[in-house]
Motif scaffolding. Structure first.
Motif, PDB file in Angstrom:
ATOM      1  N   GLN A 175      56.989 148.987 120.284  1.00  0.00           N
ATOM      2  CA  GLN A 175      57.771 147.772 120.112  1.00  0.00           C
ATOM      3  C   GLN A 175      57.745 146.946 121.400  1.00  0.00           C
ATOM      4  OE1 GLN A 175      59.346 147.057 117.101  1.00  0.00           O
ATOM      5  NE2 GLN A 175      58.349 148.914 116.338  1.00  0.00           N
ATOM      6  N   VAL A 176      57.406 145.676 121.279  1.00  0.00           N
ATOM      7  CA  VAL A 176      57.353 144.773 122.428  1.00  0.00           C
ATOM      8  C   VAL A 176      58.106 143.486 122.088  1.00  0.00           C
ATOM      9  CG1 VAL A 176      55.870 143.415 123.956  1.00  0.00           C
ATOM     10  CG2 VAL A 176      55.143 145.703 123.222  1.00  0.00           C
ATOM     11  N   GLN A 177      59.020 143.090 122.973  1.00  0.00           N
ATOM     12  CA  GLN A 177      59.726 141.818 122.828  1.00  0.00           C
ATOM     13  C   GLN A 177      59.402 140.959 124.050  1.00  0.00           C
ATOM     14  OE1 GLN A 177      63.904 141.906 121.468  1.00  0.00           O
ATOM     15  NE2 GLN A 177      63.696 144.134 121.318  1.00  0.00           N
ATOM     16  N   LEU A 178      58.939 139.748 123.799  1.00  0.00           N
ATOM     17  CA  LEU A 178      58.536 138.860 124.884  1.00  0.00           C
ATOM     18  C   LEU A 178      59.254 137.522 124.776  1.00  0.00           C
ATOM     19  CD1 LEU A 178      54.666 139.449 124.716  1.00  0.00           C
ATOM     20  CD2 LEU A 178      56.297 140.582 126.232  1.00  0.00           C
ATOM     21  N   ILE A 179      59.839 137.088 125.885  1.00  0.00           N
ATOM     22  CA  ILE A 179      60.384 135.733 125.997  1.00  0.00           C
ATOM     23  C   ILE A 179      59.565 135.040 127.080  1.00  0.00           C
ATOM     24  CG2 ILE A 179      62.398 134.300 126.470  1.00  0.00           C
ATOM     25  CD1 ILE A 179      64.160 136.666 125.757  1.00  0.00           C
ATOM     26  N   MET A 180      58.833 133.998 126.693  1.00  0.00           N
ATOM     27  CA  MET A 180      57.903 133.357 127.619  1.00  0.00           C
ATOM     28  C   MET A 180      57.997 131.848 127.524  1.00  0.00           C
ATOM     29  SD  MET A 180      54.501 135.697 126.905  1.00  0.00           S
ATOM     30  CE  MET A 180      54.245 137.224 127.803  1.00  0.00           C
ATOM     31  N   ASN A 202      54.123 140.220 112.167  1.00  0.00           N
ATOM     32  CA  ASN A 202      54.388 140.546 110.760  1.00  0.00           C
ATOM     33  C   ASN A 202      54.651 142.030 110.544  1.00  0.00           C
ATOM     34  OD1 ASN A 202      54.055 137.864 110.006  1.00  0.00           O
ATOM     35  ND2 ASN A 202      51.866 138.096 109.570  1.00  0.00           N
ATOM     36  N   ASP A 203      53.995 142.868 111.338  1.00  0.00           N
ATOM     37  CA  ASP A 203      54.181 144.315 111.208  1.00  0.00           C
ATOM     38  C   ASP A 203      55.437 144.812 111.934  1.00  0.00           C
ATOM     39  OD1 ASP A 203      51.890 144.412 109.737  1.00  0.00           O
ATOM     40  OD2 ASP A 203      50.612 145.148 111.363  1.00  0.00           O
ATOM     41  N   GLY A 204      56.101 143.918 112.659  1.00  0.00           N
ATOM     42  CA  GLY A 204      57.330 144.301 113.347  1.00  0.00           C
ATOM     43  C   GLY A 204      57.139 144.942 114.700  1.00  0.00           C
ATOM     44  N   HIS A 205      55.917 144.882 115.231  1.00  0.00           N
ATOM     45  CA  HIS A 205      55.668 145.483 116.543  1.00  0.00           C
ATOM     46  C   HIS A 205      55.848 144.484 117.685  1.00  0.00           C
ATOM     47  CE1 HIS A 205      54.349 148.993 114.455  1.00  0.00           C
ATOM     48  NE2 HIS A 205      53.326 148.367 113.882  1.00  0.00           N
ATOM     49  N   LEU A 206      55.879 143.203 117.358  1.00  0.00           N
ATOM     50  CA  LEU A 206      56.020 142.164 118.381  1.00  0.00           C
ATOM     51  C   LEU A 206      57.083 141.156 117.969  1.00  0.00           C
ATOM     52  CD1 LEU A 206      55.128 140.554 120.920  1.00  0.00           C
ATOM     53  CD2 LEU A 206      53.376 139.483 119.490  1.00  0.00           C
ATOM     54  N   LYS A 207      57.960 140.860 118.917  1.00  0.00           N
ATOM     55  CA  LYS A 207      58.902 139.756 118.771  1.00  0.00           C
ATOM     56  C   LYS A 207      58.579 138.786 119.903  1.00  0.00           C
ATOM     57  CE  LYS A 207      63.809 138.689 118.168  1.00  0.00           C
ATOM     58  NZ  LYS A 207      65.172 139.277 118.071  1.00  0.00           N
ATOM     59  N   LEU A 208      57.993 137.645 119.544  1.00  0.00           N
ATOM     60  CA  LEU A 208      57.550 136.666 120.541  1.00  0.00           C
ATOM     61  C   LEU A 208      58.445 135.443 120.479  1.00  0.00           C
ATOM     62  CD1 LEU A 208      55.486 135.810 122.688  1.00  0.00           C
ATOM     63  CD2 LEU A 208      54.011 134.994 120.836  1.00  0.00           C
ATOM     64  N   MET A 209      59.086 135.136 121.591  1.00  0.00           N
ATOM     65  CA  MET A 209      60.042 134.037 121.655  1.00  0.00           C
ATOM     66  C   MET A 209      59.629 133.062 122.749  1.00  0.00           C
ATOM     67  SD  MET A 209      62.296 135.167 119.382  1.00  0.00           S
ATOM     68  CE  MET A 209      63.827 134.261 119.675  1.00  0.00           C
ATOM     69  N   LYS A 210      59.873 131.775 122.501  1.00  0.00           N
ATOM     70  CA  LYS A 210      59.577 130.733 123.491  1.00  0.00           C
ATOM     71  C   LYS A 210      60.867 130.226 124.106  1.00  0.00           C
ATOM     72  CE  LYS A 210      58.547 126.429 122.442  1.00  0.00           C
ATOM     73  NZ  LYS A 210      57.868 125.201 121.972  1.00  0.00           N
ATOM     74  N   ILE A 211      60.859 130.110 125.419  1.00  0.00           N
ATOM     75  CA  ILE A 211      62.009 129.570 126.138  1.00  0.00           C
ATOM     76  C   ILE A 211      61.609 128.219 126.709  1.00  0.00           C
ATOM     77  CG2 ILE A 211      61.393 130.787 128.280  1.00  0.00           C
ATOM     78  CD1 ILE A 211      65.004 130.356 127.141  1.00  0.00           C
ATOM     79  N   HIS A 260      70.700 137.362 127.351  1.00  0.00           N
ATOM     80  CA  HIS A 260      71.209 136.030 127.683  1.00  0.00           C
ATOM     81  C   HIS A 260      70.164 134.970 127.346  1.00  0.00           C
ATOM     82  CE1 HIS A 260      73.014 132.744 130.035  1.00  0.00           C
ATOM     83  NE2 HIS A 260      71.806 132.557 130.532  1.00  0.00           N
ATOM     84  N   TYR A 261      68.924 135.208 127.732  1.00  0.00           N
ATOM     85  CA  TYR A 261      67.859 134.240 127.468  1.00  0.00           C
ATOM     86  C   TYR A 261      67.353 134.323 126.037  1.00  0.00           C
ATOM     87  CZ  TYR A 261      67.725 132.732 132.292  1.00  0.00           C
ATOM     88  OH  TYR A 261      68.061 132.175 133.510  1.00  0.00           O
ATOM     89  N   LEU A 262      67.529 135.477 125.408  1.00  0.00           N
ATOM     90  CA  LEU A 262      67.132 135.609 124.004  1.00  0.00           C
ATOM     91  C   LEU A 262      67.923 134.635 123.132  1.00  0.00           C
ATOM     92  CD1 LEU A 262      65.401 137.190 121.961  1.00  0.00           C
ATOM     93  CD2 LEU A 262      67.306 138.819 121.754  1.00  0.00           C
ATOM     94  N   GLN A 263      69.183 134.418 123.486  1.00  0.00           N
ATOM     95  CA  GLN A 263      70.020 133.482 122.731  1.00  0.00           C
ATOM     96  C   GLN A 263      69.553 132.038 122.903  1.00  0.00           C
ATOM     97  OE1 GLN A 263      74.144 134.119 123.752  1.00  0.00           O
ATOM     98  NE2 GLN A 263      74.013 136.326 123.437  1.00  0.00           N
TER      99      GLN A 263
END
Length: 284
Positions: A175-180, A202-211, A260-263
């Protein structure tokens, strides 16, 4: 600001009451773990009975401790004071430890409420580049990354070696979560391709978020560590120094910073039809 000066005048004597006496401070710290008799205290804080008793009398007068059947215990007020004293100690220790990281670096990206808990970083160590190994901070980070199966990263810095490890992790169903920031996401797309990134999402292994903020930080958390790097005040990311910690409180602190930044971040979505077409093309 005037209120703060007025407040200081009202409590300065109370603060000096602890700062001016090692004996009183050590008694409070010792009793925080439970009631003790004089012999216990003498053995733990290595002071004479007369010295300890003098400090005890002063603390009793302030109603911070009480005596019962030869044992000394903290009062309810004493417990609050002891906890706050330890919190201040941890904070100063962490600040001294992290001075090289914080001094001359941009710390505006760390919310004030997290700086109040800076003592959580007490079990950390600073990694610096050396004249013979300028990549030492990155090498130490890679060693910690290699021992984890799940990651979170908040960054506006592109680190090819970390990205490679993240990709290998997702290939292994980690599992990898990225905020970039947008620029770093574009570099990630160039490296991995939209098809792979979309599939991992789609497979749930990556959560990619833009800040959208121009965050001046690089934070990585793994199963059992956090790593923190900052930008210099001149605006450039400082590759020469980072903080690493495997302490539970530090990991919790890092996760709170990430959340904090995820929000403030928004999910990255790739065109699903184009991705399916790419995957099909790759499989042929």
């Amino acid at each position: 600001m005037d209120y703060m000066f007025e407040l200081y005048e009202q409590v300065k004597d109370d603060m000096k009451f602890f700062i001016a006496s090692d004996v009183r401070a050590k008694i409070l710290i010792s009793l925080r773990s439970g009631s003790k008799n004089l012999a216990d205290l003498r053995k733990e804080i290595h002071l004479s009975s007369s010295t300890i008793l003098h400090g005890m009398n002063q603390l009793e007068q302030k109603n911070f401790i009480f005596r019962e059947s030869g044992n000394y215990s903290l009062s309810q007020t004493g417990e609050v004071v002891a906890n706050k004293l330890i919190d201040v100690m941890r904070s100063f220790y962490s600040l001294n430890l992290c001075e090289g990281l914080f001094l001359n670096h941009d710390i505006s990206c760390i919310p004030p409420e997290l700086f109040k808990d800076i003592g959580c970083l007490e079990k950390s160590f600073i990694v610096k580049s050396t004249s013979t190994n300028i990549m030492r901070p990155q090498e130490v980070l890679s060693e910690f990354l290699a021992k984890s199966k799940n990651f979170k990263q908040l960054t506006s810095v592109y680190n090819p070696s970390s990205v490679q490890i993240f990709m290998e992790t997702m290939e292994k169903k980690g599992q990898v979560q990225l905020i970039m920031t947008e620029g770093i996401i574009n570099k990630l797309v160039e490296t991995a391709g939209e098809a792979k990134l979309g599939k991992w999402i789609n497979d749930g292994h990556l959560k990619l978020m833009k800040i959208d903020e121009d965050i001046k930080i690089s934070l990585t958390t793994g199963d059992n560590f956090i790593a923190l790097g900052l930008f210099s005040t001149d605006g450039a990311y400082d590759l020469n120094i980072s903080l690493i910690s495997h302490g539970e409180d530090a990991i919790s602190w890092g996760n709170r910073l990430f959340d904090h930044y995820l929000q403030l971040a928004t999910p990255v979505v790739f065109d699903s039809k184009e991705i399916r077409d790419e995957i099909v093309a790759l499989e042929k």
